[in-house]
Design a protein around this motif. Structure first.
Motif, PDB file in Angstrom:
ATOM      1  N   ILE A  55      27.628  38.256  26.888  1.00  0.00           N
ATOM      2  CA  ILE A  55      28.921  38.898  26.664  1.00  0.00           C
ATOM      3  C   ILE A  55      29.671  38.954  27.991  1.00  0.00           C
ATOM      4  O   ILE A  55      29.126  39.371  29.015  1.00  0.00           O
ATOM      5  N   GLN A  56      30.925  38.507  27.972  1.00  0.00           N
ATOM      6  CA  GLN A  56      31.785  38.618  29.139  1.00  0.00           C
ATOM      7  C   GLN A  56      32.817  39.710  28.889  1.00  0.00           C
ATOM      8  O   GLN A  56      33.352  39.823  27.781  1.00  0.00           O
ATOM      9  N   VAL A  57      33.099  40.496  29.911  1.00  0.00           N
ATOM     10  CA  VAL A  57      34.057  41.598  29.804  1.00  0.00           C
ATOM     11  C   VAL A  57      35.111  41.450  30.891  1.00  0.00           C
ATOM     12  O   VAL A  57      34.784  41.201  32.061  1.00  0.00           O
ATOM     13  N   ILE A  58      36.368  41.567  30.506  1.00  0.00           N
ATOM     14  CA  ILE A  58      37.457  41.579  31.479  1.00  0.00           C
ATOM     15  C   ILE A  58      38.176  42.916  31.347  1.00  0.00           C
ATOM     16  O   ILE A  58      38.540  43.336  30.244  1.00  0.00           O
ATOM     17  N   THR A  59      38.343  43.610  32.462  1.00  0.00           N
ATOM     18  CA  THR A  59      38.874  44.968  32.459  1.00  0.00           C
ATOM     19  C   THR A  59      40.381  44.995  32.716  1.00  0.00           C
ATOM     20  O   THR A  59      40.978  43.994  33.116  1.00  0.00           O
ATOM     21  N   GLN A  60      40.978  46.167  32.505  1.00  0.00           N
ATOM     22  CA  GLN A  60      42.403  46.337  32.748  1.00  0.00           C
ATOM     23  C   GLN A  60      42.754  46.054  34.212  1.00  0.00           C
ATOM     24  O   GLN A  60      43.774  45.424  34.498  1.00  0.00           O
ATOM     25  N   LYS A  61      41.897  46.470  35.136  1.00  0.00           N
ATOM     26  CA  LYS A  61      42.162  46.217  36.548  1.00  0.00           C
ATOM     27  C   LYS A  61      42.207  44.722  36.834  1.00  0.00           C
ATOM     28  O   LYS A  61      43.054  44.245  37.607  1.00  0.00           O
ATOM     29  N   GLN A  62      41.312  43.961  36.224  1.00  0.00           N
ATOM     30  CA  GLN A  62      41.316  42.506  36.409  1.00  0.00           C
ATOM     31  C   GLN A  62      42.536  41.866  35.762  1.00  0.00           C
ATOM     32  O   GLN A  62      43.120  40.927  36.304  1.00  0.00           O
ATOM     33  N   ILE A  63      42.932  42.372  34.600  1.00  0.00           N
ATOM     34  CA  ILE A  63      44.108  41.841  33.903  1.00  0.00           C
ATOM     35  C   ILE A  63      45.351  41.992  34.769  1.00  0.00           C
ATOM     36  O   ILE A  63      46.179  41.084  34.871  1.00  0.00           O
ATOM     37  N   GLN A  64      45.495  43.144  35.426  1.00  0.00           N
ATOM     38  CA  GLN A  64      46.675  43.415  36.248  1.00  0.00           C
ATOM     39  C   GLN A  64      46.811  42.420  37.398  1.00  0.00           C
ATOM     40  O   GLN A  64      47.918  42.122  37.838  1.00  0.00           O
ATOM     41  N   ALA A  65      45.691  41.906  37.895  1.00  0.00           N
ATOM     42  CA  ALA A  65      45.734  41.020  39.059  1.00  0.00           C
ATOM     43  C   ALA A  65      45.934  39.558  38.691  1.00  0.00           C
ATOM     44  O   ALA A  65      46.198  38.733  39.569  1.00  0.00           O
ATOM     45  N   LEU A  66      45.826  39.220  37.403  1.00  0.00           N
ATOM     46  CA  LEU A  66      45.885  37.812  37.005  1.00  0.00           C
ATOM     47  C   LEU A  66      47.318  37.295  36.918  1.00  0.00           C
ATOM     48  O   LEU A  66      48.231  38.039  36.557  1.00  0.00           O
ATOM     49  N   PRO A  67      47.539  36.013  37.193  1.00  0.00           N
ATOM     50  CA  PRO A  67      48.861  35.397  37.002  1.00  0.00           C
ATOM     51  C   PRO A  67      49.062  35.075  35.519  1.00  0.00           C
ATOM     52  O   PRO A  67      49.045  33.911  35.107  1.00  0.00           O
ATOM     53  N   ALA A  68      49.240  36.120  34.715  1.00  0.00           N
ATOM     54  CA  ALA A  68      49.316  35.955  33.264  1.00  0.00           C
ATOM     55  C   ALA A  68      50.431  36.817  32.697  1.00  0.00           C
ATOM     56  O   ALA A  68      50.575  37.986  33.074  1.00  0.00           O
ATOM     57  N   LYS A  69      51.191  36.233  31.769  1.00  0.00           N
ATOM     58  CA  LYS A  69      52.299  36.947  31.127  1.00  0.00           C
ATOM     59  C   LYS A  69      51.936  37.449  29.732  1.00  0.00           C
ATOM     60  O   LYS A  69      52.677  38.217  29.139  1.00  0.00           O
ATOM     61  N   SER A  70      50.794  36.978  29.197  1.00  0.00           N
ATOM     62  CA  SER A  70      50.436  37.306  27.825  1.00  0.00           C
ATOM     63  C   SER A  70      48.924  37.361  27.683  1.00  0.00           C
ATOM     64  O   SER A  70      48.169  36.901  28.555  1.00  0.00           O
ATOM     65  N   LEU A  71      48.477  37.909  26.563  1.00  0.00           N
ATOM     66  CA  LEU A  71      47.053  37.956  26.262  1.00  0.00           C
ATOM     67  C   LEU A  71      46.460  36.558  26.192  1.00  0.00           C
ATOM     68  O   LEU A  71      45.327  36.332  26.635  1.00  0.00           O
ATOM     69  N   ASN A  72      47.212  35.619  25.648  1.00  0.00           N
ATOM     70  CA  ASN A  72      46.734  34.237  25.560  1.00  0.00           C
ATOM     71  C   ASN A  72      46.369  33.698  26.936  1.00  0.00           C
ATOM     72  O   ASN A  72      45.333  33.039  27.110  1.00  0.00           O
ATOM     73  N   GLU A  73      47.222  33.945  27.907  1.00  0.00           N
ATOM     74  CA  GLU A  73      46.983  33.425  29.250  1.00  0.00           C
ATOM     75  C   GLU A  73      45.805  34.125  29.913  1.00  0.00           C
ATOM     76  O   GLU A  73      45.058  33.506  30.666  1.00  0.00           O
ATOM     77  N   VAL A  74      45.617  35.413  29.652  1.00  0.00           N
ATOM     78  CA  VAL A  74      44.453  36.131  30.184  1.00  0.00           C
ATOM     79  C   VAL A  74      43.166  35.486  29.682  1.00  0.00           C
ATOM     80  O   VAL A  74      42.230  35.219  30.447  1.00  0.00           O
ATOM     81  N   LEU A  75      43.105  35.210  28.384  1.00  0.00           N
ATOM     82  CA  LEU A  75      41.897  34.641  27.793  1.00  0.00           C
ATOM     83  C   LEU A  75      41.622  33.226  28.282  1.00  0.00           C
ATOM     84  O   LEU A  75      40.473  32.765  28.255  1.00  0.00           O
ATOM     85  N   SER A  76      42.652  32.520  28.750  1.00  0.00           N
ATOM     86  CA  SER A  76      42.455  31.147  29.204  1.00  0.00           C
ATOM     87  C   SER A  76      41.590  31.073  30.465  1.00  0.00           C
ATOM     88  O   SER A  76      41.085  30.004  30.802  1.00  0.00           O
ATOM     89  N   TYR A  77      41.409  32.191  31.177  1.00  0.00           N
ATOM     90  CA  TYR A  77      40.596  32.209  32.388  1.00  0.00           C
ATOM     91  C   TYR A  77      39.139  32.587  32.113  1.00  0.00           C
ATOM     92  O   TYR A  77      38.342  32.689  33.052  1.00  0.00           O
ATOM     93  N   ILE A  78      38.769  32.806  30.866  1.00  0.00           N
ATOM     94  CA  ILE A  78      37.420  33.246  30.528  1.00  0.00           C
ATOM     95  C   ILE A  78      36.561  32.037  30.170  1.00  0.00           C
ATOM     96  O   ILE A  78      36.943  31.195  29.361  1.00  0.00           O
ATOM     97  N   SER A  79      35.403  31.966  30.774  1.00  0.00           N
ATOM     98  CA  SER A  79      34.498  30.838  30.585  1.00  0.00           C
ATOM     99  C   SER A  79      34.145  30.653  29.111  1.00  0.00           C
ATOM    100  O   SER A  79      33.773  31.604  28.420  1.00  0.00           O
ATOM    101  N   GLY A  80      34.265  29.427  28.640  1.00  0.00           N
ATOM    102  CA  GLY A  80      33.904  29.098  27.269  1.00  0.00           C
ATOM    103  C   GLY A  80      34.999  29.309  26.254  1.00  0.00           C
ATOM    104  O   GLY A  80      34.889  28.836  25.116  1.00  0.00           O
TER     105      GLY A  80
END
Length: 627
Positions: A55-80
């Motif tokens: 199981i991989q977990v991405i937290t709110q703190k990590q989300i804030q630091a990512l170059p992402a405008k949407s949930l789709n883009e956040v998920l694109s950085y997750i392995s697999g």
């Protein structure tokens, strides 16, 4: 026969688990341990560090630091995780895990299934802005035992914030490619912006979250403009330490140009309007070691596809879907382990202009045992039974085991099975000359086998593993040549071998300065039993290589994060996407700028839709929390 044999093995394993006593929680656990993220599986919950699955977990703190405008883009950085966008800026996205199809991955919001019985294209139309998310859980492998139907290759659960103090978050951003508009799109440049607000009223006994978000982009090429509105509420109220109630309500609506989405190049002037709403009411009751959690939820969806956006008299498809879900989850903690058992029902219907009116019901029951053998070996074993009014009975067993070799090394293995029910589009679509359904389709069934080893020492983490998945009655859309419409068929088998590795490390230099990196690689080798003289949709899109690397640096109030994704799909050229984000924290305000697709790569994620060229963004975020 294989399922019967596996069920016997699981029953025997349950008996072995029952011979060992569970180590009950120590009431003197430090507060830092109590705050550890709890994996919110609908069945049994467990701390992330004690999970027996990958199981991989991405937290709110990590989300804030990512170059992402949407949930789709956040998920694109997750392995697999494979993101295939047709519309950028968070409009329409197909999502899959480990080389599967979008229909084989289950997305949940606070444990409520976002399955769209019409098509998985609408499953990511979710009403939650990034600022309302607490964390995201990504579970890989067949997960019917944990989440029921359609979790064939994995599941993604989006968990929203629940706080005992009040807070307010506001985020406003604008962006542009600084590219002049294409002919027919008017004058000026392509640009747009978004704003979101999330407020929480929290006390010791309740947490009330409200959020609203709005985005509006005039596109990134001809007829690709998009706008969306999202409203969301999530409330939790504790009557006492043993009884609580939870309510969730959300709406998401999007309108976007659908140039090249489904029938390029003839659909250059097409447009699509989608909307979905979700409602959930649940409660939790504890009597000693027994916990009972009933829930009722509903997801409604609308899809209005206009092949000619300026002439609605022809080429228009209207779909209305609804799913009413009833659940009863429970657990019993004993000296031999924690038992979980429950029931669920899903009542689906659709009314569509080119699919027709159809209804079907799905009922499931499960039993699980979470325990251990000896002092170290921990595991969960269970069985999910499913009955569908169209397809009858099926049984889906599964088992997960984890063994810590020492304080740094841990090995885990899992065996799971799952089912994917054909969508109404698979069965009944009549969209000639492009696509036509097949009412004779049968469900997909899978077995997933996985083993991995993990190492952790301080801020260094490493995991590598291998998985093998065998899907029988695999559904693929195929045609003999361009003169015929695509139609879904059950292929005999779809086998997938995969290896993966993840490495990350952080270095803290003191004086408010740190640096870190993350690297992941996934390789998938599928084999399809199909005729060589047919054309396939999914064979072309299956992910083969995925390499993601990132580095982040922070000094006092300044931070920078760089992410790079290299991907290659079956029978397609590889492409490389680099993104960068700079943040500056000034008390309650964060100023940030980002550039996505830094090197202006040309690439496609789904169909014939070109993805955005280099895009510049600028934003400000305000965060206040009650002290």
């Amino acid at each position: 026969m294989k399922k019967v044999f596996a069920s016997v093995i699981l029953i025997a394993a349950m008996s072995s688990f029952a011979q060992e006593k569970e180590v009950l929680p120590d009431p003197e656990i430090p507060s830092s341990e109590l705050e550890e993220i709890i994996i919110q599986g609908n069945r049994l919950q467990s701390p992330f560090s004690k999970s027996t699955r990958d199981i991989q977990v991405i937290t709110q703190k990590q989300i804030q630091a990512l170059p992402a405008k949407s949930l789709n883009e956040v998920l694109s950085y997750i392995s697999g995780v494979d993101i295939r966008q047709r519309g950028p800026f968070g409009t329409q996205t197909d999502i899959s895990i480990d080389g599967g199809t979008s229909e084989q991955t289950l997305v949940l919001l606070n444990g409520v299934k976002m399955i769209d019985a019409q098509t998985a294209h609408n499953m990511m139309n979710i009403p939650v802005p990034l600022s309302a998310i607490d964390h995201i859980e990504v579970l890989r492998g067949a997960a019917a035992r944990i989440y029921g139907i359609n979790a064939l290759t994995g599941a993604i659960n989006i968990v929203t914030k629940k706080e005992k103090h009040s807070s307010l978050a506001a985020d406003v951003q604008v962006g542009s490619s600084f590219k002049n508009k294409d002919e027919g799109d008017g004058s000026g440049i392509y640009w747009g912006g978004a704003a979101e607000f999330t407020g929480i009223y929290g006390t010791e006994s309740q947490s009330q979250l409200f959020s609203i978000s709005r985005s509006d982009y005039n596109g990134q090429r001809y007829n690709s403009a998009s706008e969306s509105t999202r409203l969301f509420y999530n409330g939790n109220y504790d009557f006492d330490s043993h009884n609580s109630i939870q309510a969730m309500l959300g709406y998401a609506g999007s309108n976007f140009g659908a140039n090249s989405f489904y029938a390029a190049p003839n659909d250059i002037n097409s447009e699509e309007h989608v909307a979905s709403s979700v409602f959930s009411l649940s409660s939790k009751h504890i009597w000693g070691n027994f916990t009972l959690s009933p829930r009722i939820s509903d997801r409604y969806g609308e899809d209005d596809y206009r092949f000619y956006k300026d002439d609605l008299s022809k080429g228009r498809s209207l779909h209305y879907t609804n799913a009413l879900m009833l659940e009863l989850n429970s657990s019993l903690r004993t000296t031999i382990g924690t038992f979980g058992f429950g029931l669920e029902s899903r009542l689906e219907n659709i009314n569509s202009s080119n699919i027709g009116s159809h209804k079907r019901d799905n009922h499931g029951a499960y039993a699980e045992l979470q325990s251990g053998i000896g002092q170290k070996l921990k595991g969960t074993v269970g069985l999910y039974a499913n009955y569908n009014t169209d397809f009858g009975w099926q049984m889906y067993p599964g088992i997960d085991l984890a063994y810590p070799i020492n304080s740094h090394w841990k090995i885990s293995t899992s065996l799971g099975s799952g089912q994917r029910i054909p969508s109404f589009s698979d069965l009944y679509l009549n969209q000639r000359p492009g696509n036509v359904g097949n009412a004779s389709l049968q469900p997909e069934n899978s077995w997933n086998y996985e083993g991995n080893i993990a190492y952790r020492r301080g801020d260094l983490q490493f995991k590598t593993g291998y998985f093998y998945r065998n899907i029988t009655d695999f559904i693929d859309w195929m045609r003999a040549d361009y003169s015929e419409p695509y139609a879904p068929v059950n292929l005999s088998e779809n086998k997938m071998h995969g290896i993966y590795g993840r490495l990350q490390q952080d270095f803290d230099f003191g004086d408010e300065q740190s640096i870190g990196y993350q690297v992941s690689y996934n390789y998938m080798h599928p084999s399809f039993k199909t005729s060589t003289d047919t054309q396939s949709k999914y064979t072309l899109e299956s992910l083969k290589h995925q390499f993601i690397a990132g580095v982040h640096y922070r000094i006092t109030n300044f931070s920078v994060q760089i992410k790079n994704r290299w991907l290659q799909r079956e029978l397609a050229n590889a492409y490389n996407i680099a993104d960068i984000r700079l943040n500056y924290q000034a008390q309650n305000f964060m100023l940030y700028t980002e550039v996505t697709n830094l090197f202006n790569a040309s690439y496609q994620e789904a169909g014939a839709v070109p993805m955005p060229t280099r895009w510049f963004g600028l934003g400000v975020r305000y965060q206040w929390e009650q002290r």
